[in-house]
Scaffold this motif. Structure first.
Motif, PDB file in Angstrom:
ATOM      1  N   GLU A 214     -45.901  58.029 114.967  1.00 27.84           N
ATOM      2  CA  GLU A 214     -46.748  59.160 115.334  1.00 27.84           C
ATOM      3  C   GLU A 214     -47.243  59.837 114.056  1.00 27.84           C
ATOM      4  O   GLU A 214     -46.474  60.030 113.111  1.00 27.84           O
ATOM      5  CB  GLU A 214     -45.974  60.160 116.182  1.00 27.84           C
ATOM      6  CG  GLU A 214     -45.501  59.615 117.528  1.00 27.84           C
ATOM      7  CD  GLU A 214     -46.651  59.374 118.484  1.00 27.84           C
ATOM      8  OE1 GLU A 214     -47.676  60.083 118.363  1.00 27.84           O
ATOM      9  OE2 GLU A 214     -46.536  58.482 119.341  1.00 27.84           O
ATOM     10  N   ALA A 215     -48.504  60.175 114.033  1.00 24.47           N
ATOM     11  CA  ALA A 215     -49.059  60.874 112.876  1.00 24.47           C
ATOM     12  C   ALA A 215     -50.099  61.874 113.359  1.00 24.47           C
ATOM     13  O   ALA A 215     -51.062  61.493 114.021  1.00 24.47           O
ATOM     14  CB  ALA A 215     -49.680  59.884 111.899  1.00 24.47           C
ATOM     15  N   GLU A 216     -49.875  63.139 113.020  1.00 22.73           N
ATOM     16  CA  GLU A 216     -50.849  64.168 113.369  1.00 22.73           C
ATOM     17  C   GLU A 216     -51.893  64.243 112.265  1.00 22.73           C
ATOM     18  O   GLU A 216     -51.566  64.483 111.103  1.00 22.73           O
ATOM     19  CB  GLU A 216     -50.170  65.525 113.543  1.00 22.73           C
ATOM     20  CG  GLU A 216     -51.162  66.633 113.909  1.00 22.73           C
ATOM     21  CD  GLU A 216     -50.528  68.007 113.940  1.00 22.73           C
ATOM     22  OE1 GLU A 216     -51.280  68.999 114.046  1.00 22.73           O
ATOM     23  OE2 GLU A 216     -49.279  68.092 113.831  1.00 22.73           O
ATOM     24  N   VAL A 217     -53.138  64.052 112.644  1.00 17.15           N
ATOM     25  CA  VAL A 217     -54.235  64.087 111.686  1.00 17.15           C
ATOM     26  C   VAL A 217     -54.849  65.487 111.697  1.00 17.15           C
ATOM     27  O   VAL A 217     -55.294  65.967 112.733  1.00 17.15           O
ATOM     28  CB  VAL A 217     -55.297  63.037 112.031  1.00 17.15           C
ATOM     29  CG1 VAL A 217     -56.458  63.113 111.050  1.00 17.15           C
ATOM     30  CG2 VAL A 217     -54.682  61.639 112.029  1.00 17.15           C
ATOM     31  N   VAL A 218     -54.855  66.142 110.539  1.00 21.02           N
ATOM     32  CA  VAL A 218     -55.415  67.484 110.424  1.00 21.02           C
ATOM     33  C   VAL A 218     -56.691  67.408 109.595  1.00 21.02           C
ATOM     34  O   VAL A 218     -56.659  67.121 108.396  1.00 21.02           O
ATOM     35  CB  VAL A 218     -54.413  68.456 109.770  1.00 21.02           C
ATOM     36  CG1 VAL A 218     -55.025  69.844 109.639  1.00 21.02           C
ATOM     37  CG2 VAL A 218     -53.113  68.499 110.569  1.00 21.02           C
TER      38      VAL A 218
ATOM     39  N   ARG B  50     -60.877  59.222 110.297  1.00 18.04           N
ATOM     40  CA  ARG B  50     -59.891  59.604 111.311  1.00 18.04           C
ATOM     41  C   ARG B  50     -59.432  58.378 112.102  1.00 18.04           C
ATOM     42  O   ARG B  50     -58.227  58.174 112.312  1.00 18.04           O
ATOM     43  CB  ARG B  50     -60.470  60.642 112.268  1.00 18.04           C
ATOM     44  CG  ARG B  50     -59.510  61.009 113.411  1.00 18.04           C
ATOM     45  CD  ARG B  50     -60.162  61.923 114.421  1.00 18.04           C
ATOM     46  NE  ARG B  50     -60.276  63.284 113.929  1.00 18.04           N
ATOM     47  CZ  ARG B  50     -59.304  64.195 114.002  1.00 18.04           C
ATOM     48  NH1 ARG B  50     -58.130  63.881 114.538  1.00 18.04           N
ATOM     49  NH2 ARG B  50     -59.500  65.404 113.537  1.00 18.04           N
ATOM     50  N   GLU B  51     -60.368  57.549 112.530  1.00 15.84           N
ATOM     51  CA  GLU B  51     -60.005  56.348 113.284  1.00 15.84           C
ATOM     52  C   GLU B  51     -59.166  55.396 112.433  1.00 15.84           C
ATOM     53  O   GLU B  51     -58.264  54.730 112.945  1.00 15.84           O
ATOM     54  CB  GLU B  51     -61.270  55.640 113.765  1.00 15.84           C
ATOM     55  CG  GLU B  51     -62.008  56.370 114.869  1.00 15.84           C
ATOM     56  CD  GLU B  51     -63.347  55.742 115.182  1.00 15.84           C
ATOM     57  OE1 GLU B  51     -63.785  55.847 116.343  1.00 15.84           O
ATOM     58  OE2 GLU B  51     -63.955  55.131 114.282  1.00 15.84           O
ATOM     59  N   THR B  52     -59.446  55.349 111.148  1.00 17.82           N
ATOM     60  CA  THR B  52     -58.668  54.500 110.248  1.00 17.82           C
ATOM     61  C   THR B  52     -57.208  54.924 110.239  1.00 17.82           C
ATOM     62  O   THR B  52     -56.301  54.096 110.392  1.00 17.82           O
ATOM     63  CB  THR B  52     -59.235  54.569 108.823  1.00 17.82           C
ATOM     64  OG1 THR B  52     -60.578  54.094 108.829  1.00 17.82           O
ATOM     65  CG2 THR B  52     -58.406  53.741 107.857  1.00 17.82           C
ATOM     66  N   VAL B  53     -56.985  56.215 110.057  1.00 15.87           N
ATOM     67  CA  VAL B  53     -55.615  56.724 110.015  1.00 15.87           C
ATOM     68  C   VAL B  53     -54.925  56.509 111.366  1.00 15.87           C
ATOM     69  O   VAL B  53     -53.747  56.101 111.428  1.00 15.87           O
ATOM     70  CB  VAL B  53     -55.612  58.211 109.627  1.00 15.87           C
ATOM     71  CG1 VAL B  53     -54.209  58.803 109.757  1.00 15.87           C
ATOM     72  CG2 VAL B  53     -56.132  58.382 108.200  1.00 15.87           C
ATOM     73  N   GLU B  54     -55.623  56.742 112.443  1.00 16.17           N
ATOM     74  CA  GLU B  54     -55.038  56.550 113.775  1.00 16.17           C
ATOM     75  C   GLU B  54     -54.725  55.081 114.039  1.00 16.17           C
ATOM     76  O   GLU B  54     -53.700  54.757 114.659  1.00 16.17           O
ATOM     77  CB  GLU B  54     -55.986  57.104 114.835  1.00 16.17           C
ATOM     78  CG  GLU B  54     -56.120  58.619 114.784  1.00 16.17           C
ATOM     79  CD  GLU B  54     -57.215  59.161 115.687  1.00 16.17           C
ATOM     80  OE1 GLU B  54     -57.234  60.387 115.919  1.00 16.17           O
ATOM     81  OE2 GLU B  54     -58.065  58.379 116.144  1.00 16.17           O
TER      82      GLU B  54
END
Length: 330
Positions: free
Chosen positions: A246-250, A233-237
């Motif tokens: 902006e990217a919403e991580v689901v 998750r931190e990688t994608v953020e």
């Protein structure tokens, strides 16, 4: 007097950055390879090119005689016999550094430490294999070849990177996630997003190789990885921050993924059990890790200039959309 470095490999990813690192520290550099890949240093008169197959001991000996290296960085030793031959041929250099891998560790420990965490075994059959399944076994046996050479007086050392990322990464593992962030405002990550697979920025791996060649202890292995290890998750953020989007991580459970016919392992850089390497031994030599925001910014910038999209790792956007639809109903 200027030192001379011979890089076995030297044109694709880790080797390419290693050549840059050595040039930046005033080495005379020669690269030895078969010439099968595009050479980024073809027009650089600071780099000497020696063509040959590292499996051909006669060619490797000829490269030694023509280059007379002070240090050797071995980027393409994939079987134990490669290391055994190289440590014999380059037995009198000031430093021979073998690129091993965090995959050489056999035990699931947090963190994995040099000299403490057991290494993978390697059978005779595995030693001559070239499949992904035996990669860790072969790298571990290469480590043991380094240790044996050091006992005979060779200044041989090993560097064990975890998953390497950065500009010119032909594996495209991180490129998949960068591409997802750049092309979709919602994306699926498996599990709770807290899974952790330690990574190493390629420029930091290159600096580790140089530093170990200069200051390492013969017979020692050195882990290399980012000082700050990111969860998926931190990688994608962090990618989104570096890209300015902006990217919403689901985060999707196993049941939600099943709605799209997916499993957690369908997503690259997912690992159920955390993989974390202790890098204190390398830090004790004066090595430092690039701050993660800087390394990711450079990685994203180069990705945008490349034609890589990580599509070979794509689990399928339609499948992800089905998972997102399930998650929206919860």
């Amino acid at each position: 007097m200027t030192d001379t470095a011979l890089v076995i490999g030297g044109t694709r990813f880790i080797g390419r950055h290693t050549v840059d690192e050595l040039l930046a520290h005033d080495y005379e550099v020669a690269i030895f390879n078969r010439g099968n890949h595009e050479d980024p240093f073809a027009e650089d008169d600071r780099v000497t090119h020696v063509e040959g197959d590292r499996k051909d001991e006669t060619a490797l000996r000829a490269a030694k005689l023509s280059v007379e290296p002070d240090v050797v960085i071995d980027c393409v030793a994939y079987q134990p016999a490669d290391v055994e031959a190289a440590t014999e041929i380059f037995a009198d250099v000031d430093g021979y550094v073998y690129i091993s891998s965090g995959s050489s560790y056999a035990a699931e420990e947090i963190p994995k430490r040099e000299g403490e965490t057991p290494l993978e075994p390697c059978t005779d059959e595995q030693a001559t294999d070239d499949s992904h399944e035996t990669y860790g076994n072969r790298k571990a046996e290469g480590d043991r070849a380094v240790f044996a050479a050091a006992e005979e007086g060779v200044a041989a050392m090993a560097v064990r990177p975890c998953i390497v990322y950065g500009p010119h990464d032909y594996t495209e593992r991180l490129d998949y996630w960068i591409d997802r962030v750049l092309t979709h405002d919602r994306l699926v990550i498996p599990g709770d997003g807290q899974n952790l697979w330690h990574r190493a920025y390629v420029e930091d791996v290159a600096s580790a190789l140089r530093i170990v060649a200069e200051r390492g202890e013969p017979g020692a292995a050195y882990n290399v990885g980012d000082r700050r290890a990111l969860t998926l998750r931190e990688t994608v953020e962090t990618i989104a921050d570096a890209a300015g989007v902006e990217a919403e991580v689901v985060a999707a459970s196993d049941d939600a993924l099943a709605a799209g016919g997916l499993e957690p392992d369908d997503f690259t850089l997912y690992r159920e059990y955390p993989h974390l390497l202790d890098t204190c031994a390398l830090a004790d030599l004066g090595w430092e890790s690039t701050p993660i925001d800087e390394s990711m910014a450079r990685t994203v910038e180069e990705h945008r200039e490349s034609d890589r999209d990580g599509s070979e790792w794509d689990p399928g956007r339609e499948a992800e959309e089905r998972v997102l639809g399930v998650m929206d109903t919860l």
